[in-house]
Design a protein around this motif. Structure first.
Motif, PDB file in Angstrom:
ATOM      1  N   GLN A 161       0.826  -1.203   0.000  1.00 27.08           N
ATOM      2  CA  GLN A 161       0.000   0.000   0.000  1.00 27.08           C
ATOM      3  C   GLN A 161       0.862   1.255   0.000  1.00 27.08           C
ATOM      4  OE1 GLN A 161      -2.664  -0.258   3.337  1.00 27.08           O
ATOM      5  NE2 GLN A 161      -1.116   0.134   4.872  1.00 27.08           N
ATOM      6  N   ASN A 178      -3.624   3.787  -1.336  1.00 26.91           N
ATOM      7  CA  ASN A 178      -3.684   2.929  -2.522  1.00 26.91           C
ATOM      8  C   ASN A 178      -3.169   1.552  -2.140  1.00 26.91           C
ATOM      9  OD1 ASN A 178      -4.846   4.416  -4.546  1.00 26.91           O
ATOM     10  ND2 ASN A 178      -3.099   4.281  -5.926  1.00 26.91           N
ATOM     11  N   THR A 189      -5.981  -2.513  -8.029  1.00 29.75           N
ATOM     12  CA  THR A 189      -5.706  -1.341  -7.200  1.00 29.75           C
ATOM     13  C   THR A 189      -6.981  -0.891  -6.509  1.00 29.75           C
ATOM     14  OG1 THR A 189      -4.009  -0.609  -8.758  1.00 29.75           O
ATOM     15  CG2 THR A 189      -4.787   1.001  -7.157  1.00 29.75           C
ATOM     16  N   ARG A 191      -8.235   2.273  -4.249  1.00 28.06           N
ATOM     17  CA  ARG A 191      -7.908   3.596  -3.704  1.00 28.06           C
ATOM     18  C   ARG A 191      -9.034   4.011  -2.769  1.00 28.06           C
ATOM     19  NH1 ARG A 191      -4.601   8.133  -6.761  1.00 28.06           N
ATOM     20  NH2 ARG A 191      -4.396   9.651  -5.085  1.00 28.06           N
ATOM     21  N   GLY A 227      -7.375  10.336  -7.822  1.00 29.20           N
ATOM     22  CA  GLY A 227      -8.216  10.076  -6.663  1.00 29.20           C
ATOM     23  C   GLY A 227      -9.187  11.213  -6.424  1.00 29.20           C
TER      24      GLY A 227
END
Length: 414
Positions: A161, A178, A189, A191, A227
């Motif tokens: 992470q 992440n 992945t 997020r 993000g």
């Protein structure tokens, strides 16, 4: 019966217009109030001319040399901390701009870090440095001595992470994480944005998105790579913008419960061909056979909401794509101002030196910081780390930081 319930959930609760002429409405959906704002603010436009307090670095300052300053924090005494992600240090200045000391250094021991990504001041006054990978938060006392440990959640199933961002929300801490996991021929992945208490225990997960990629046909899309944008207030509220293509902000209370959604009528900003190219995710993988760059794509329009700043008076300042990238003349940026109830009341043009396209812009309390030449410095740093690239900003001015005070009241703009 289900149809009736849905109909009741969408009953409009129109509020009478205020003295400023607000023409929006409030609608309750699934028990949450949505503030539906028009495109035009109720109280019109204003100019804000902040007072320059000090500046450091640049050609004229031989005593201070910055690498890449990417984040800034201010403590209760007014001391200013500048996170230098290239030098792995924090430069400390007094409220009057006097250089005091450097704290932190590269390493893995107490008070040491590598490739930091963010910084903030903890409720007890300690300085929190966010290390990207392996993701962790390092605590330091303001004098630079180690400040103990802050334990964050471990990655599930022994995965990897990264911590991209973090900040304080009242007595809580927000961390953007992440998490990576390899499967057979795939790469996943997740997020997420976590609300933690002072000991690092999870209070709530405010946002989470999982993306799976085929290792044989790896590609990255800007909308997946970026993000959410968020801001946190001193009383613990969190404002969250998740959708790239929507001017919509979720507001959470200090317990992590969604209590309001703020929306505004908005027209996407169309990018030029060069802007599309510039915004493609810059992803590269290093293997034994060399550096590999997967295919990447970018949106034809900008993200609607680029930054948010929660103010101590309960208002929210939002920097939209038009407000950031269409500024001209003396205007640094134009901010959309929402009152504590989420109503769009004003557009304020901040008149100061700089440009969002070239510089970093941060607001902390009554301070506005402009990190001059941030983006060219970042490009140079990334190029130096990439054996296949060469810096394209050899003649760029050295980085400097300008500190302004925001206390002057906005004046009406005709």
């Amino acid at each position: 019966m289900k149809i009736a319930i849905m109909t009741l959930a969408l009953v409009s609760l129109t509020t009478p217009a205020l003295a400023g002429g607000w023409t929006g409405k409030e609608v309750t959906k699934d028990g949450v109030v949505h503030v539906m704002n028009p495109a035009v603010p109720s109280d019109g436009a204003a100019n804000l001319d902040p007072q320059e307090l000090w500046r450091a670095g640049g050609d004229e300052d031989e005593d201070v040399i910055f690498g890449v300053v990417r984040d800034i924090a201010v403590d209760d005494a007014g001391n200013v901390y500048l996170l230098d992600v290239q030098l792995n240090q924090v430069h400390v200045f007094s409220r009057d701009g006097e250089f005091l000391r450097d704290i932190g250094r590269e390493g893995e021991g107490p008070g040491e870090f590598r490739r930091p990504s963010a910084m903030f001041v903890m409720p007890d006054g300690k300085i929190a440095i966010v290390q990207m990978m392996p993701g962790k938060i390092i605590l330091m006392n303001p004098d630079g001595t180690p400040g103990g440990d802050y334990h964050t959640p471990d990655a599930p199933d022994g995965g990897m992470q990264m911590f991209f961002e973090a900040g304080r929300a009242g007595n809580s801490v927000l961390v953007g994480i992440n998490q990576f996991k390899r499967g057979e021929g795939s790469f996943t992945t997740t997020r997420s944005l976590h609300l933690l208490d002072n000991q690092g225990a999870s209070r709530a997960v405010l946002s989470s998105k999982t993306t799976q990629r085929d290792m044989a046909k790896m590609s990255f899309d800007e909308k997946d790579a970026r993000g959410p944008e968020w801001a946190a207030s001193a009383d613990g509220r969190v404002f969250l913008s998740e959708d790239f293509d929507a001017y919509a902000i979720k507001r959470y209370n200090a317990a992590g419960t969604l209590d309001r959604v703020i929306e505004r009528q908005y027209t996407h900003r169309t990018r030029s061909k060069q802007e599309v190219e510039d915004n493609k995710p810059q992803v590269r993988f290093r293997t034994s056979s060399g550096t590999h760059r997967p295919e990447s794509t970018a949106s034809a329009t900008d993200r609607d909401i680029l930054r948010m700043f929660a103010r101590e008076d309960g208002s929210l300042w939002v920097l939209s794509s038009h407000g950031a990238l269409d500024a001209s003349g003396k205007t640094l940026v134009t901010l959309d101002v929402f009152d504590p109830t989420g109503r769009f009341v004003r557009q304020t043009s901040v008149r100061a030196e700089g440009s969002f396209k070239d510089d970093g812009i941060l607001v902390d309390g009554d301070y506005l910081f402009v990190i001059r030449q941030l983006h060219s410095a970042e490009r140079a740093m990334n190029a130096a780390e990439d054996e296949e690239s060469a810096p394209d900003d050899e003649d760029a001015e050295p980085m400097s930081v300008v500190c302004y005070r925001l206390t002057p009241a906005p004046t009406a703009r005709k």
